[in-house]
Enzyme design. Structure first.
Site, PDB file in Angstrom:
ATOM      1  N   ASP A  79       0.755  -1.192  -0.112  1.00  0.00           N
ATOM      2  CA  ASP A  79      -0.219   0.078  -0.041  1.00  0.00           C
ATOM      3  C   ASP A  79       0.742   1.189   0.031  1.00  0.00           C
ATOM      4  OD1 ASP A  79       0.692  -0.637   2.601  1.00  0.00           O
ATOM      5  OD2 ASP A  79      -0.738   1.117   3.353  1.00  0.00           O
ATOM      6  N   GLU A 174       0.235  -1.549   5.487  1.00  0.00           N
ATOM      7  CA  GLU A 174       1.179  -0.765   6.377  1.00  0.00           C
ATOM      8  C   GLU A 174       0.836   0.431   6.925  1.00  0.00           C
ATOM      9  OE1 GLU A 174       5.110   0.699   7.701  1.00  0.00           O
ATOM     10  OE2 GLU A 174       3.999   1.296   5.919  1.00  0.00           O
TER      11      GLU A 174
END
Length: 411
Positions: A79, A174
């Site tokens: 991400d 994350e």
């Protein structure tokens, strides 16, 4: 395909995470990228490839020696930050950077300048990948993914480099603090791993902040302002009073190194109710606990002054300093240190002023120091990464695999 070709392909995927969705992965577009990576691992001939419904992708490069070498892992997150759009990224390569301003978008006068970002001057003569000024780049952490996949490809193409079993892991979310929450450490089956999620070349990190969040809700009493004397409690003003009770110089803008802080990240309110959102950080566990106590004491003081229940606090620990988990196994840091030296890089051991998935994974039983991925100015339009930094990080991964096999073959 070179490691740079991979990186440029990866940043074409919009993988921005979203902390408001309460699902994993937090955005469906992360799964699109995960499926692409899965097919790439399959094409490379990896084994034990799995992609679960939460977006965690694992794969295995088998050992090419018979010696009993511990299985190690390399991990990166898919991400990108919610802070800025990662859609329609248009990377551009600035060849042999000359130390001058880089115009990202002439029409909007968006300029990446060493006057504002002096770290650019450390990369004169290198080839920089930059944005067009309207999105982030995504080097955090697609550079890490490219380096891992590139290293695996290199090891497969160079069987003369002996290595043990290597696991790769790519996870979602994350950037919203949830990357390790559903990471199946038992299924990953590693003795230890490394996250490729650091910044500047040479960074090697096995310390991070202890982290907590604090949500302080202050309730007011709203009455007609013309008749408010000795009746009204304006929650906005009480919130301001609460803010002023915390040390004014213990904020991110005034701290560095091992200095902790209170960071006010959000304020929502009116006369009737105000909510203050804080994050609390400190490397030292005792100081960290004392910071949480300070928040609680300020809440108690507000209630003593204005009445019970005017202020309430919801404190939640987020992650802890992984140093205590790494220190008994310092040889895993030593291997990474030696790998950097042998590839011509000066290691820079430092404490992370933040957290990584590796911190949470270390407390789940997977010791996991963090290694540089090469990007700089993360989470915004001025993000950039030198091509040479990506290549160096890939070489470090290859060398770690080689040195691990040598170390345990000699025992």
């Amino acid at each position: 395909m070179t490691v740079i070709d991979r990186f440029l392909k990866y940043v074409s995927f919009d993988t921005q995470s979203d902390e408001t969705t309460d699902v994993t992965p937090s955005t469906a577009k992360q799964m699109v990228f995960a499926n692409y990576l899965k097919s790439e691992l399959e094409n490379l001939g990896l084994e034990d490839i799995s992609l679960d419904s939460n977006g965690y992708l694992f794969g295995t490069l088998p050992a090419n020696i018979e010696t009993d070498v511990p299985t190690i892992g390399f991990i990166a997150h898919m991400d990108t930050s919610p802070d800025m759009s990662g859609a329609n990224v248009h990377p551009r390569i600035v060849s042999k950077y000359d130390g001058e301003d880089i115009v990202l978008c002439k029409e909007d006068n968006i300029i990446l300048s060493p006057k504002q970002f002096p770290e650019l001057l450390d990369h004169i003569g290198e080839d920089l990948i930059v944005t067009d000024g309207h999105t982030l780049l995504g080097a955090d952490d697609k550079a890490g993914i490219a380096e891992i996949v590139g290293a695996i490809d290199y090891l497969k193409s160079h069987p003369e480099i002996k290595h043990g079993r290597i696991r790769v892991g790519f996870n979602p979310d994350e950037e919203i603090g949830l990357g390790a929450h559903k990471f199946n450490v038992e299924k990953f089956k590693c003795k230890w791993a490394y996250t490729m999620d650091g910044g500047e070349v040479g960074e090697l990190e096995f310390e991070n902040f202890n982290a907590a969040s604090a949500k302080v809700t202050i309730k007011g009493l709203n009455v007609h302002p013309g008749y408010a004397k000795n009746k009204m409690i304006n929650s906005l003003l009480v919130a301001h009073e609460f803010i002023s009770m915390l040390p004014v110089d213990e904020i991110p803008a005034s701290t560095e190194g091992y200095e902790g802080f209170y960071h006010l990240v959000g304020v929502q309110g009116d006369v009737e109710q105000t909510v203050l959102s804080y994050i609390i950080r400190d490397h030292d566990r005792l100081k960290f606990e004392n910071r949480k106590k300070m928040i609680a004491l300020c809440v108690e003081e507000i209630n003593r002054k204005y009445g019970d229940g005017i202020a309430i606090v919801d404190l939640k620990d987020q992650y802890y300093n992984m140093r205590q988990q790494i220190e008994p196994l310092m040889y895993i840091v030593d291997i990474a240190f030696a790998a950097m030296q042998e590839t011509g890089i000066e290691p820079k051991i430092k404490a992370i002023r933040g957290g990584t998935d590796g911190a949470q994974l270390s407390f789940k039983g997977l010791p996991c120091p963090n290694i540089f991925a090469g990007g700089l100015n993360f989470h915004g339009r001025y993000e950039f990464v030198p091509i040479q930094s990506i290549e160096k990080a890939m070489n470090v991964i290859v060398k770690i695999a080689e040195l691990t096999a040598k170390r345990f073959s000699e025992i």
